[in-house]
Design a protein around this motif. Structure first.
Motif, PDB file in Angstrom:
ATOM      1  N   TYR A  83       0.835  -1.035   0.081  1.00  0.00           N
ATOM      2  CA  TYR A  83       0.008   0.102   0.025  1.00  0.00           C
ATOM      3  C   TYR A  83       0.896   1.303  -0.042  1.00  0.00           C
ATOM      4  O   TYR A  83       0.392   2.351  -0.657  1.00  0.00           O
ATOM      5  N   GLU A  84       2.165   1.196   0.727  1.00  0.00           N
ATOM      6  CA  GLU A  84       2.938   2.374   0.730  1.00  0.00           C
ATOM      7  C   GLU A  84       3.599   2.507  -0.507  1.00  0.00           C
ATOM      8  O   GLU A  84       3.518   3.779  -1.288  1.00  0.00           O
ATOM      9  N   ALA A  85       3.955   1.444  -1.274  1.00  0.00           N
ATOM     10  CA  ALA A  85       4.698   1.620  -2.674  1.00  0.00           C
ATOM     11  C   ALA A  85       3.642   2.213  -3.701  1.00  0.00           C
ATOM     12  O   ALA A  85       3.784   2.927  -4.706  1.00  0.00           O
ATOM     13  N   VAL A  86       2.443   1.704  -3.630  1.00  0.00           N
ATOM     14  CA  VAL A  86       1.208   1.889  -4.538  1.00  0.00           C
ATOM     15  C   VAL A  86       0.753   3.491  -4.225  1.00  0.00           C
ATOM     16  O   VAL A  86       0.602   4.128  -4.988  1.00  0.00           O
ATOM     17  N   TYR A  87       0.794   3.819  -2.930  1.00  0.00           N
ATOM     18  CA  TYR A  87       0.442   5.245  -2.678  1.00  0.00           C
ATOM     19  C   TYR A  87       1.531   6.148  -3.193  1.00  0.00           C
ATOM     20  O   TYR A  87       1.066   7.425  -3.768  1.00  0.00           O
ATOM     21  N   HIS A  88       2.689   5.880  -3.126  1.00  0.00           N
ATOM     22  CA  HIS A  88       3.947   6.747  -3.551  1.00  0.00           C
ATOM     23  C   HIS A  88       3.891   6.726  -4.998  1.00  0.00           C
ATOM     24  O   HIS A  88       3.958   7.972  -5.581  1.00  0.00           O
ATOM     25  N   SER A  89       3.420   5.804  -5.785  1.00  0.00           N
ATOM     26  CA  SER A  89       3.574   5.705  -6.827  1.00  0.00           C
ATOM     27  C   SER A  89       2.076   6.408  -7.556  1.00  0.00           C
ATOM     28  O   SER A  89       2.200   7.497  -8.430  1.00  0.00           O
ATOM     29  N   ALA A  90       0.936   6.405  -7.158  1.00  0.00           N
ATOM     30  CA  ALA A  90      -0.165   7.158  -7.395  1.00  0.00           C
ATOM     31  C   ALA A  90       0.115   8.813  -7.067  1.00  0.00           C
ATOM     32  O   ALA A  90      -0.326   9.383  -8.046  1.00  0.00           O
ATOM     33  N   VAL A  91       0.616   9.005  -5.970  1.00  0.00           N
ATOM     34  CA  VAL A  91       0.962  10.609  -5.804  1.00  0.00           C
ATOM     35  C   VAL A  91       1.845  11.164  -6.828  1.00  0.00           C
ATOM     36  O   VAL A  91       1.928  12.182  -7.230  1.00  0.00           O
ATOM     37  N   ASN A  92       2.802  10.314  -7.322  1.00  0.00           N
ATOM     38  CA  ASN A  92       3.551  10.740  -8.192  1.00  0.00           C
ATOM     39  C   ASN A  92       2.918  10.858  -9.553  1.00  0.00           C
ATOM     40  O   ASN A  92       3.582  11.563 -10.396  1.00  0.00           O
ATOM     41  N   PHE A  93       2.203   9.831  -9.612  1.00  0.00           N
ATOM     42  CA  PHE A  93       1.438  10.086 -11.016  1.00  0.00           C
ATOM     43  C   PHE A  93       0.679  11.200 -11.162  1.00  0.00           C
ATOM     44  O   PHE A  93       0.448  11.725 -12.240  1.00  0.00           O
ATOM     45  N   ALA A  94      -0.030  11.461  -9.983  1.00  0.00           N
ATOM     46  CA  ALA A  94      -0.863  12.711 -10.037  1.00  0.00           C
ATOM     47  C   ALA A  94      -0.319  13.927  -9.697  1.00  0.00           C
ATOM     48  O   ALA A  94      -1.102  14.917 -10.248  1.00  0.00           O
ATOM     49  N   SER A  95       0.888  13.920  -9.498  1.00  0.00           N
ATOM     50  CA  SER A  95       1.482  15.483  -8.931  1.00  0.00           C
ATOM     51  C   SER A  95       2.936  15.248  -8.953  1.00  0.00           C
ATOM     52  O   SER A  95       3.532  14.195  -9.431  1.00  0.00           O
ATOM     53  N   LEU A  96       3.694  16.127  -8.441  1.00  0.00           N
ATOM     54  CA  LEU A  96       4.997  15.954  -8.102  1.00  0.00           C
ATOM     55  C   LEU A  96       5.265  15.410  -6.836  1.00  0.00           C
ATOM     56  O   LEU A  96       6.620  15.263  -6.520  1.00  0.00           O
ATOM     57  N   GLY A  97       4.349  14.646  -5.999  1.00  0.00           N
ATOM     58  CA  GLY A  97       4.560  14.426  -4.868  1.00  0.00           C
ATOM     59  C   GLY A  97       4.237  15.235  -3.443  1.00  0.00           C
ATOM     60  O   GLY A  97       4.604  16.140  -3.471  1.00  0.00           O
ATOM     61  N   TYR A  98       3.678  14.359  -2.598  1.00  0.00           N
ATOM     62  CA  TYR A  98       3.512  15.522  -1.492  1.00  0.00           C
ATOM     63  C   TYR A  98       4.661  15.578  -0.574  1.00  0.00           C
ATOM     64  O   TYR A  98       4.797  16.313   0.271  1.00  0.00           O
ATOM     65  N   GLY A  99       5.453  14.510  -0.509  1.00  0.00           N
ATOM     66  CA  GLY A  99       6.835  14.420   0.247  1.00  0.00           C
ATOM     67  C   GLY A  99       6.561  13.453   1.539  1.00  0.00           C
ATOM     68  O   GLY A  99       7.476  13.567   2.485  1.00  0.00           O
ATOM     69  N   ASP A 100       5.428  13.211   1.798  1.00  0.00           N
ATOM     70  CA  ASP A 100       5.164  12.584   3.204  1.00  0.00           C
ATOM     71  C   ASP A 100       5.843  11.019   3.100  1.00  0.00           C
ATOM     72  O   ASP A 100       6.085  10.418   4.096  1.00  0.00           O
ATOM     73  N   ILE A 101       6.040  10.577   1.825  1.00  0.00           N
ATOM     74  CA  ILE A 101       6.538   9.208   1.736  1.00  0.00           C
ATOM     75  C   ILE A 101       7.612   9.438   0.660  1.00  0.00           C
ATOM     76  O   ILE A 101       7.253   9.834  -0.446  1.00  0.00           O
ATOM     77  N   VAL A 102       8.848   9.167   0.877  1.00  0.00           N
ATOM     78  CA  VAL A 102       9.971   9.409  -0.021  1.00  0.00           C
ATOM     79  C   VAL A 102      10.750   8.312  -0.121  1.00  0.00           C
ATOM     80  O   VAL A 102      10.984   7.321   0.622  1.00  0.00           O
ATOM     81  N   MET A 103      11.568   8.215  -1.261  1.00  0.00           N
ATOM     82  CA  MET A 103      12.150   6.958  -1.535  1.00  0.00           C
ATOM     83  C   MET A 103      13.691   7.240  -0.853  1.00  0.00           C
ATOM     84  O   MET A 103      13.992   8.431  -0.401  1.00  0.00           O
ATOM     85  N   SER A 104      14.450   6.218  -0.652  1.00  0.00           N
ATOM     86  CA  SER A 104      15.796   6.407  -0.288  1.00  0.00           C
ATOM     87  C   SER A 104      16.580   7.235  -1.073  1.00  0.00           C
ATOM     88  O   SER A 104      16.479   7.346  -2.110  1.00  0.00           O
ATOM     89  N   LYS A 105      17.771   7.640  -0.534  1.00  0.00           N
ATOM     90  CA  LYS A 105      18.682   8.504  -1.140  1.00  0.00           C
ATOM     91  C   LYS A 105      19.438   7.848  -2.115  1.00  0.00           C
ATOM     92  O   LYS A 105      19.998   8.352  -3.229  1.00  0.00           O
ATOM     93  N   ASP A 106      19.211   6.361  -2.393  1.00  0.00           N
ATOM     94  CA  ASP A 106      19.950   5.561  -3.046  1.00  0.00           C
ATOM     95  C   ASP A 106      19.110   5.891  -4.416  1.00  0.00           C
ATOM     96  O   ASP A 106      19.659   5.555  -5.690  1.00  0.00           O
ATOM     97  N   TRP A 107      18.084   6.366  -4.672  1.00  0.00           N
ATOM     98  CA  TRP A 107      17.198   6.483  -5.824  1.00  0.00           C
ATOM     99  C   TRP A 107      17.153   7.952  -6.128  1.00  0.00           C
ATOM    100  O   TRP A 107      16.865   8.258  -7.246  1.00  0.00           O
TER     101      TRP A 107
END
Length: 107
Positions: A83-107
Motif C-alpha cells: 500500500y505504501e509503494a502504490v500510494y507513493h506511485s499514485a501520488v507521483n502519477f498525479a502530481s510532483l509528490g507530497y513528500g510524506d513518503i519518500v524514496m531512499s537517497k540511493d534512488w
C-alpha cells in the motif's frame, strides 16, 4: 548508480507506455465504431455510453500502471508494504509528490 536506474526504469516506462498506447488505440477504435453515423439518428446523448466505457478503460490503464510501479518498488526493496509503494506511485502519477513518503537517497 545511474546506470542501474536506467536499466530498471526505462523498461518499466516502456511497459507503461505500451499499456497506455494500447488502451488509447482500443478506446478510439471502440468509440468510433460505436458512434459512427448513429449519433444523428439516435440523438446527441447516444455517444455518452461509449465515451464512459472508454474513460473507465483509460482510468483502469492508469491504475494498472500505478500498480506496476508499486510492485517494482516492492521488488527492488524500496518499500516494505504494498500500500505504501502504490500510494507513493499514485501520488507521483498525479502530481510532483507530497513528500510524506519518500524514496531512499540511493534512488
Amino acid at each position: 548508480m545511474i546506470i542501474r536506474n536506467l536499466v530498471i526504469g526505462l523498461p518499466a516506462m516502456l511497459v507503461c507506455m505500451v499499456v497506455q498506447v494500447t488502451l488509447a488505440f482500443w478506446g478510439v477504435r471502440y468509440f468510433v465504431r460505436q458512434t459512427s453515423g448513429a449519433t444523428a439518428v439516435r440523438g446527441s446523448l447516444y455517444g455518452l455510453r461509449p465515451l464512459l466505457v472508454v474513460m473507465l478503460v483509460m482510468m483502469l490503464g492508469t491504475v494498472v500502471q500505478i500498480a506496476l510501479w508499486g510492485i517494482l518498488f516492492i521488488a527492488l526493496g524500496e518499500f516494505d508494504e504494498l500500500y505504501e509503494a502504490v500510494y507513493h506511485s499514485a501520488v507521483n502519477f498525479a502530481s510532483l509528490g507530497y513528500g510524506d513518503i519518500v524514496m531512499s537517497k540511493d534512488w
